[in-house]
Write a protein that holds these residues in place. Sequence first.
Motif, mmCIF file in Angstrom:
data_model
loop_
_atom_site.group_PDB
_atom_site.id
_atom_site.type_symbol
_atom_site.label_atom_id
_atom_site.label_comp_id
_atom_site.label_asym_id
_atom_site.label_seq_id
_atom_site.Cartn_x
_atom_site.Cartn_y
_atom_site.Cartn_z
ATOM 1 N N TYR A 184 13.132 -3.924 -2.571
ATOM 2 C CA TYR A 184 12.362 -2.734 -2.198
ATOM 3 C C TYR A 184 12.336 -1.722 -3.343
ATOM 4 O O TYR A 184 11.285 -1.153 -3.663
ATOM 5 C CB TYR A 184 12.966 -2.095 -0.942
ATOM 6 N N GLU A 185 13.476 -1.512 -3.952
ATOM 7 C CA GLU A 185 13.570 -0.523 -5.026
ATOM 8 C C GLU A 185 12.821 -0.955 -6.281
ATOM 9 O O GLU A 185 12.319 -0.128 -7.040
ATOM 10 C CB GLU A 185 15.043 -0.247 -5.372
ATOM 11 N N SER A 186 12.744 -2.269 -6.516
ATOM 12 C CA SER A 186 12.149 -2.755 -7.768
ATOM 13 C C SER A 186 10.696 -3.214 -7.630
ATOM 14 O O SER A 186 10.036 -3.515 -8.635
ATOM 15 C CB SER A 186 12.988 -3.918 -8.320
ATOM 16 N N ASP A 187 10.179 -3.284 -6.406
ATOM 17 C CA ASP A 187 8.833 -3.812 -6.168
ATOM 18 C C ASP A 187 7.782 -2.814 -6.662
ATOM 19 O O ASP A 187 7.662 -1.713 -6.115
ATOM 20 C CB ASP A 187 8.654 -4.073 -4.670
ATOM 21 N N PRO A 188 6.980 -3.173 -7.667
ATOM 22 C CA PRO A 188 5.978 -2.228 -8.195
ATOM 23 C C PRO A 188 4.836 -1.958 -7.221
ATOM 24 O O PRO A 188 4.098 -0.982 -7.375
ATOM 25 C CB PRO A 188 5.463 -2.935 -9.450
ATOM 26 N N GLN A 189 4.664 -2.810 -6.206
ATOM 27 C CA GLN A 189 3.577 -2.612 -5.240
ATOM 28 C C GLN A 189 3.963 -1.692 -4.083
ATOM 29 O O GLN A 189 3.127 -1.386 -3.232
ATOM 30 C CB GLN A 189 3.113 -3.963 -4.681
ATOM 31 N N ILE A 190 5.209 -1.264 -4.038
ATOM 32 C CA ILE A 190 5.621 -0.346 -2.983
ATOM 33 C C ILE A 190 5.348 1.080 -3.431
ATOM 34 O O ILE A 190 5.819 1.525 -4.483
ATOM 35 C CB ILE A 190 7.105 -0.542 -2.615
ATOM 36 N N ALA A 191 4.544 1.794 -2.650
ATOM 37 C CA ALA A 191 4.181 3.181 -2.958
ATOM 38 C C ALA A 191 5.077 4.098 -2.134
ATOM 39 O O ALA A 191 5.069 4.026 -0.912
ATOM 40 C CB ALA A 191 2.709 3.426 -2.627
ATOM 41 N N LYS A 192 5.836 4.956 -2.803
ATOM 42 C CA LYS A 192 6.809 5.807 -2.096
ATOM 43 C C LYS A 192 6.167 7.062 -1.491
ATOM 44 O O LYS A 192 6.814 7.784 -0.756
ATOM 45 C CB LYS A 192 7.924 6.221 -3.074
ATOM 46 N N ALA A 193 4.908 7.337 -1.838
ATOM 47 C CA ALA A 193 4.253 8.548 -1.335
ATOM 48 C C ALA A 193 3.284 8.209 -0.205
ATOM 49 O O ALA A 193 2.781 7.084 -0.111
ATOM 50 C CB ALA A 193 3.511 9.256 -2.464
ATOM 51 N N ILE A 194 3.031 9.215 0.649
ATOM 52 C CA ILE A 194 2.030 9.093 1.707
ATOM 53 C C ILE A 194 1.209 10.383 1.725
ATOM 54 O O ILE A 194 1.741 11.468 1.471
ATOM 55 C CB ILE A 194 2.698 8.851 3.086
ATOM 56 N N SER A 195 -0.082 10.260 1.974
ATOM 57 C CA SER A 195 -0.925 11.455 1.997
ATOM 58 C C SER A 195 -0.665 12.244 3.276
ATOM 59 O O SER A 195 -0.315 11.681 4.319
ATOM 60 C CB SER A 195 -2.405 11.062 1.919
ATOM 61 N N VAL A 196 -0.854 13.552 3.181
ATOM 62 C CA VAL A 196 -0.594 14.404 4.347
ATOM 63 C C VAL A 196 -1.585 14.108 5.462
ATOM 64 O O VAL A 196 -1.241 14.204 6.649
ATOM 65 C CB VAL A 196 -0.608 15.896 3.943
ATOM 66 N N ARG A 197 -2.823 13.715 5.142
ATOM 67 C CA ARG A 197 -3.770 13.414 6.220
ATOM 68 C C ARG A 197 -3.353 12.153 6.980
ATOM 69 O O ARG A 197 -3.553 12.060 8.193
ATOM 70 C CB ARG A 197 -5.193 13.317 5.700
#
Length: 582
Positions: A184-197
């Motif tokens: 999980y920590e190393s996966d480049p396809q995991i985006a840690k951010a989410i949009s407020v909408r």
Amino acid sequence: MMHNNTQHQFVSHDGTSLFYQRWASLQNPDHKAIVLFHRGHEHSQRMAHLVVELKLPDFDFFAWDARGHGQSPGERGDAPSFSACVKDIQYFIQHITDQYKIQPQNMVVIGQSVGAVLAATWVHDYAPNLRALCLASPAFDIKLYVPFAKPGLTLLSKLRGNFFITSYVKAKMLTHDSQRAKEYESDPQIAKAISVRMLLGLYNTSKRIVEDAQNIFIPTQILCSGSDFVVEQKPQRLFYERLPHPQKEFHILEGFYHDTLGEKDREIAFQKIRRFIQQSFVQNPEKIDVLHADKIGPSCATAEQLSSPLPPNSLKNWFWSITKKNLKIGSHLSQGLKIGEETGYDSGSTLDFVYRNAPESRNILGKIIDQQYLNAIGWRGIRVRKQHLEQLLSKYAEKLIQAQKPLKILDIAAGHGRYILDAVSQFSQRPDSILLRDYSELNVESGAELIKQRNLQDIAQFKLGDAFDENSLASIEPKVNLAVVSGLYELFSDNDLIRRSLAGLSHAIEQEGYIIYTGQIWHPQQEFIARALTSHRQGEAWVMRLRSQAEMDALVEQAGFKKIDQSIDEYGIFTVSVAQKL
């Protein structure tokens, strides 16, 4: 290996191509499938281990990358709206049916976290004939750990527009499986951010779905992680308690973190899922009777309660009396309120004012009231419904035109007919005929004037007609191939009325012709409408009985049609569906 993995794309409702994987079973004679929906931030490959570990070799498996995730396009962690992602599911499932000949009744959906909320919302809003639903730690309420976080984010989003929030969640808070945490920590396809909408859309939708879980009618299993740092348990339990289907299960997995299906001891969860899925196919799921929901059940009880007078000296009665008086006073200033008070807030005249969507009062205060009135969530939803009606009218008119069939349109309760005539102007060719009907002489006169303004007198006519007169509808000649019922059935609680109307329409519509019908499956202001607003029926209170999408579809199916398409506004109030005569 019992499955072959391939990678594909499907085109969703707005033309966006989304990525998905298929694991085709080497032994699937009954055409069964399991469809997987990943957590927020993640992607399909993070669920690939389920194909092996679930030990269900006689199922095809499918898993998508939601838009803004994995190999699907879009800014990471974002989408046009939460409801757009729910509609993506509808198109994904339809793609699986069309491409691989697997029917929804042979599908099981497994969703985790945000994916579980998306799946539950789709089942609620679109009422698919699904075999079973498995939800792992559905993210109905995320623990933000910051006081007043939700109202603060709502205010900021109004001031700043859309922006992104980085997740505080570390891998060690998700799972005890050290290898999975490391990935999980190393996966480049995991985006840690989410949009407020998306985050606020998740919150608002979750609240609605938990409150209205009584309208999910398929076998459902919920797996709740006992030591979840990410989401709250209470809404999961409330959701489960409100589910009406007798084949439902709730499991607390003690010590599990939020990544329920990726935990170290996940075989405990998989045993439960495996049994639930297998038994769902061994025993045909019990069909919940929704055709008599007007006579018994929660929606009937709610409408009955809202129809009952309040104690004269109660605070509640005083509040609603004052509210009604304020509307009366406001109607002397506001054109919108004047139309509502004189003709009913559910009348064709009110609807036409809402469609025009502009303050029409002559004084400043009246214009301000008009604007506030037009901004009410119900009227915003109505205008989205108009857009969906026009889109679906155009879509199925074009199908008939492309098939070189004469285009013959009917609307049995057209109001002033504005949405039909607006839609017709967008067609690639003029219809052969347009027949508009309505019960109101005022509406017929206004609609006839609109026809003249559009220079459509040669193909269009507006007639007085009762939308619930089965014989009158059945005798319409020539028969039509594109019929519309918009904003009508929602106004009447009695399903027998709807049956008569649909039976007449079934005779009036040619084989393989289409019916476009609307529904109202939920409303945040149901009590306000019942206690304060009057209807077109001689000033009676406007008491709505909300019909689930499953109930509305069942009535249409009973009349000999099969639903093939649907849209819903982002608030979850109004649906527009298309069915074809079999």
